[in-house]
Design a protein around this motif. Structure first.
Motif, PDB file in Angstrom:
ATOM      1  N   ASN A 163     -89.723  -7.568 -47.023  1.00 53.00           N
ATOM      2  CA  ASN A 163     -90.818  -8.510 -46.843  1.00 53.00           C
ATOM      3  C   ASN A 163     -90.303  -9.731 -46.079  1.00 53.00           C
ATOM      4  OD1 ASN A 163     -93.027  -7.434 -48.957  1.00 53.00           O
ATOM      5  ND2 ASN A 163     -90.992  -7.232 -49.861  1.00 53.00           N
ATOM      6  N   THR A 201     -98.354  -3.086 -52.059  1.00 53.41           N
ATOM      7  CA  THR A 201     -97.150  -3.298 -52.865  1.00 53.41           C
ATOM      8  C   THR A 201     -97.146  -2.434 -54.125  1.00 53.41           C
ATOM      9  OG1 THR A 201     -96.908  -5.559 -52.021  1.00 53.41           O
ATOM     10  CG2 THR A 201     -95.743  -5.022 -54.072  1.00 53.41           C
ATOM     11  N   VAL A 206     -92.925  -0.319 -50.063  1.00 57.51           N
ATOM     12  CA  VAL A 206     -92.455  -1.439 -49.249  1.00 57.51           C
ATOM     13  C   VAL A 206     -90.951  -1.622 -49.422  1.00 57.51           C
ATOM     14  CG1 VAL A 206     -92.797  -3.865 -48.673  1.00 57.51           C
ATOM     15  CG2 VAL A 206     -94.701  -2.530 -49.608  1.00 57.51           C
ATOM     16  N   GLY A 236     -92.092  -2.333 -43.878  1.00 53.12           N
ATOM     17  CA  GLY A 236     -92.155  -3.666 -44.470  1.00 53.12           C
ATOM     18  C   GLY A 236     -93.369  -4.445 -44.032  1.00 53.12           C
ATOM     19  N   HIS A 237     -93.575  -5.589 -44.691  1.00 57.60           N
ATOM     20  CA  HIS A 237     -94.698  -6.479 -44.413  1.00 57.60           C
ATOM     21  C   HIS A 237     -94.186  -7.762 -43.778  1.00 57.60           C
ATOM     22  CE1 HIS A 237     -97.090  -4.399 -47.877  1.00 57.60           C
ATOM     23  NE2 HIS A 237     -97.108  -3.698 -46.754  1.00 57.60           N
ATOM     24  N   THR A 238     -94.873  -8.208 -42.747  1.00 60.52           N
ATOM     25  CA  THR A 238     -94.480  -9.425 -42.050  1.00 60.52           C
ATOM     26  C   THR A 238     -95.517 -10.524 -42.235  1.00 60.52           C
ATOM     27  OG1 THR A 238     -93.662 -10.289 -39.955  1.00 60.52           O
ATOM     28  CG2 THR A 238     -95.544  -8.774 -39.856  1.00 60.52           C
ATOM     29  N   MET A 269     -88.755  -7.070 -54.402  1.00 64.04           N
ATOM     30  CA  MET A 269     -89.164  -7.641 -53.117  1.00 64.04           C
ATOM     31  C   MET A 269     -87.923  -8.083 -52.343  1.00 64.04           C
ATOM     32  SD  MET A 269     -92.556  -7.575 -53.323  1.00 64.04           S
ATOM     33  CE  MET A 269     -93.198  -8.774 -52.186  1.00 64.04           C
ATOM     34  N   TYR A 329     -94.520 -14.313 -52.126  1.00 68.74           N
ATOM     35  CA  TYR A 329     -93.296 -13.624 -52.547  1.00 68.74           C
ATOM     36  C   TYR A 329     -93.111 -13.737 -54.058  1.00 68.74           C
ATOM     37  CZ  TYR A 329     -88.295 -12.360 -52.187  1.00 68.74           C
ATOM     38  OH  TYR A 329     -87.067 -11.762 -52.294  1.00 68.74           O
ATOM     39  N   MET A 377    -100.429  -7.057 -49.086  1.00 69.92           N
ATOM     40  CA  MET A 377     -99.541  -7.053 -50.245  1.00 69.92           C
ATOM     41  C   MET A 377    -100.268  -6.607 -51.497  1.00 69.92           C
ATOM     42  SD  MET A 377     -97.441 -10.560 -49.537  1.00 69.92           S
ATOM     43  CE  MET A 377     -96.619 -10.465 -51.122  1.00 69.92           C
ATOM     44  N   MET A 392     -95.399 -12.890 -44.265  1.00 68.76           N
ATOM     45  CA  MET A 392     -95.597 -13.263 -45.668  1.00 68.76           C
ATOM     46  C   MET A 392     -95.317 -14.746 -45.892  1.00 68.76           C
ATOM     47  SD  MET A 392     -93.721 -11.889 -49.118  1.00 68.76           S
ATOM     48  CE  MET A 392     -94.138 -10.196 -48.767  1.00 68.76           C
TER      49      MET A 392
END
Length: 690
Positions: free
Chosen positions: A439, A431, A436, A412-414, A461, A451, A427, A416
């Motif tokens: 998020n 993405t 992913v 995952g991505h932090t 997402m 987002y 992203m 955001m």
């Protein structure tokens, strides 16, 4: 100077802490710029430092018990006596010494009064000419009255030119015993804050859980500073915000006699406790507090978690402290992340996989990682069986994500929500690769701009949350709720499966129950023709706190339904409506509490005749924004290549790595540009049909 704000907290009232927060923020920004923040001139660092120094001096004028000493004359040695009332738990003496016209200087020293010492051991070094602020931190101050003398020496002199006497007095003491019980009468750890009603000072719990070996002693002090002692500022909504100590179920606290405000927190599902206690000299005052739960989310199949906790986890002692912390804030899943960068890793974990999980009473510590952290953003790996770290592939997140997925983990991505640490680049590039799983849209607060952009391009997402302890907050200040359906036992594997499926909402207060046609967040509704969809929402909050002020149904970023309540005592707000999915859309819910708290769900996705769940009219502009971010990545790669070509410094690890993997990243940029071109073409075809 850099450490002054932390030490000053010993002397400050609670309301002065916001000034210290501002000082620390400016010093941290100045340090960040000096370390080479992109495109920021050094003059900005000097400006921030100048503003911080001015604020410190302004703050000094408001502190009580500052002794001013006029030492401008060169006369004989003088002895005088000053009377100072000190806080025995964190005693300090603050001096303002005048030695003529000149600049301001600072001096600090630690004096141990519990050992026998010669008076010459206690020395203050002052400016030759100017004003010196001296902070003297004392330990071992005896009860009652204490008399000491100290010398003052000019910086360029070899011997002191003046002696000064001081008489220290401490308040009479009492003893406060606090016991905390949960709603079933069982002992429970919690967060406690003790504040003097008379002067607003905070009191350190002597037997609080000490997280400093796992947190404070690891983090880079140039970028974040901690308050002294074992307490931490919890960035909670409204009046709940403040410094708290992680307390065991019972605490015995020697404390100055007087009236004290007691505040107790136990997470978002419990009402905060606020009480006043009078402590008498030389007596015990005993209080038992029973926590009051206003909502029971596990009983509805929802279990709280934090996807972003940094803490060393190398021993049973580490685990015991950390899981007690989680119990104190009622957080059921803490993803404890080893952190990495191009140079090394931090916050060591003793291992990964099920055998290194720590579980107790439905509370779990699960090792993971925040790595890579690069020019392409910060990525998180959860539920790992082994570390995934390869500097040869450090900018190729798709390959690293594949390794995470092969072992059953989540990628995952932090950052955001805060749009920080190059997450917009991350992203835009990764993405579209469909790698992913989640998020993080909530850190200190909720952020939905990035987002919504990706949702409106038709990407799924899943919403998650993490405090980024110890950098962005404290464990439990924000959380993601994940619906496993099990109301009795938390199975960590089921929790991660539900997180991946999108059965989530994030919050720092309100709770949300949301369905579209009886489908939950994360589900996809596939329609073969046009028809309206029924939406049902029920949101709850703590009366007088996170009770819901505004409940919004959001369709492709636009509010299509809202229920507002001005009654802060109202526990529940509900909304039922129908939504036209048009040519495909996503539908989510956002709630705001009366105390400023927020919550947001993962969407329910709706496709019509095989369409994407996107905002068709905004696709061209959104793709243009993503392409600009890909251009930004290209510029960053070129800057690193130029830096390597100019300097050819093998120890410039950052630029060497970026330049070395630039070709691989450019191949991915080209591939993703192709994905965006296909999406644009697809949107034009769909728009033409309608």
């Amino acid at each position: 100077m850099r450490s002054a704000p932390a030490y000053l907290r010993h002397l400050c009232k609670e309301e002065q802490h916001s000034k210290l927060d501002d000082i620390e923020r400016r010093l941290a920004e100045a340090s960040h710029i000096r370390w080479g923040a992109d495109g920021v001139p050094q003059s900005v660092a000097e400006y921030q430092r100048w503003r911080a120094e001015g604020a410190v001096i302004e703050l000094l004028t408001t502190l009580p018990e500052v002794l001013e000493i006029d030492a401008q004359n060169n006369g004989p040695t003088e002895e005088s006596s000053e009377h100072v009332h000190v806080n025995r738990q964190s005693p300090c003496i603050f001096l303002k010494i005048h030695t003529g016209e000149g600049p301001i200087e600072f001096f600090e020293a630690d004096w141990n009064l519990q050992r026998e010492a010669h008076p010459e051991d206690f020395e203050v070094v002052a400016a030759d000419r100017g004003t010196t602020y001296a902070l003297l931190r004392l330990t071992g101050v005896p009860a009652g009255d204490t008399q000491e003398r100290f010398s003052i020496r000019r910086r360029t002199d070899s011997r002191p030119f003046r002696w000064h006497g001081v008489k220290l007095t401490t308040s009479p003491w009492g003893n406060l015993a606090i016991a905390i019980e949960d709603e079933d009468g069982k002992p429970a750890p919690a967060l406690i804050r003790l504040r003097s009603v008379a002067d607003g000072s905070l009191w350190e719990l002597p037997d609080a859980i000490d997280m400093r070996p796992q947190l404070n002693n690891v983090v880079n002090q140039d970028f974040i500073s901690f308050e002294p002692g074992q307490g931490y500022t919890f960035f909670l909504p409204g009046t709940q915000r403040g410094r708290y100590w992680v307390a065991k179920p019972t605490s015995e606290i020697p404390i100055p006699a007087g009236e004290w405000e007691v505040r107790i927190q136990h997470g978002t599902e419990y009402l905060p406790v606020v009480d006043r206690v009078k402590v008498s000299p030389n007596q015990w005052t005993r209080k038992t507090y029973k926590l009051d739960r206003w909502v029971d989310m596990p009983s509805e199949g929802w279990w709280s978690g934090d996807d972003h906790v940094h803490a060393r986890l190398m021993s049973k002692a580490d685990a015991d402290r950390l899981i007690t912390y989680c119990k104190a804030v009622d957080l059921h899943v803490a993803n404890v992340l080893q952190m990495g960068d191009v140079a090394r890793t931090y916050y060591a974990q003793r291992g990964f996989g099920t055998e290194y999980r720590v579980g107790e009473d439905n509370f779990w510590l699960i090792p993971g990682q925040e790595d890579p952290r690069s020019v392409l953003g910060h990525a998180i790996g959860l539920n790992l069986q082994e570390e995934v770290r390869d500097l040869e592939l450090y900018l190729q997140n798709d390959l690293l994500a594949a390794r995470i997925h092969q072992q059953g983990g989540l990628y995952g991505h932090t950052h955001m929500g805060a749009n920080a640490c190059f997450v917009d680049r991350e992203m835009a590039l990764f993405t579209p690769m469909d790698i992913v799983d989640f998020n993080s849209i909530m850190q200190a607060s909720l952020g939905t701009e990035l987002y919504y952009e990706m949702l409106n391009l038709g990407f799924k997402m899943t919403a998650s949350a993490g405090a980024d302890t110890p950098y962005g907050g404290t464990i439990g200040a924000v959380r993601v709720y994940v619906h496993t359906g099990n109301t009795e036992t938390l199975d960590p594997d089921a929790w991660f499966d539900a997180l991946k499926a999108g059965r989530t909402f994030v919050t720092n207060g309100p709770m949300i129950d949301f369905t579209v046609e009886d489908r939950m967040p994360g589900d996809t509704i596939e329609l073969s023709g046009e028809r309206t969809l029924s939406v049902k929402v029920r949101a709850k909050g703590a009366p007088g706190g996170s009770s819901v002020k505004s409940l919004k149904v959001v369709q492709c970023g636009a509010v299509v339904g809202e229920e507002v309540s001005d009654d802060s005592s109202r526990e529940e707000v509900s909304l039922e409506m129908t939504v036209d999915p048009d040519q495909g859309c996503w539908i989510a819910v956002q709630a705001t509490g009366h105390d400023g708290s927020e919550a947001h769900t993962t969407p329910v996705y709706v496709t019509v005749n095989g369409s994407r769940h996107w905002d068709l009219k905004s696709v061209p502009k959104l793709i243009e924004k993503q392409l600009a971010r890909l251009d930004d990545i290209e510029s960053a790669l070129q800057e690193s290549e130029n830096a390597v070509e100019r300097n050819n410094d093998p120890l410039d690890y950052w630029n060497q790595l970026n330049a070395g993997q630039a070709t691989a990243v450019r191949a991915r940029l080209a591939k993703v540009r192709g994905v965006y071109a296909e999406l644009l073409e697809q949107s034009e075809i769909q728009a033409a049909k309608n």
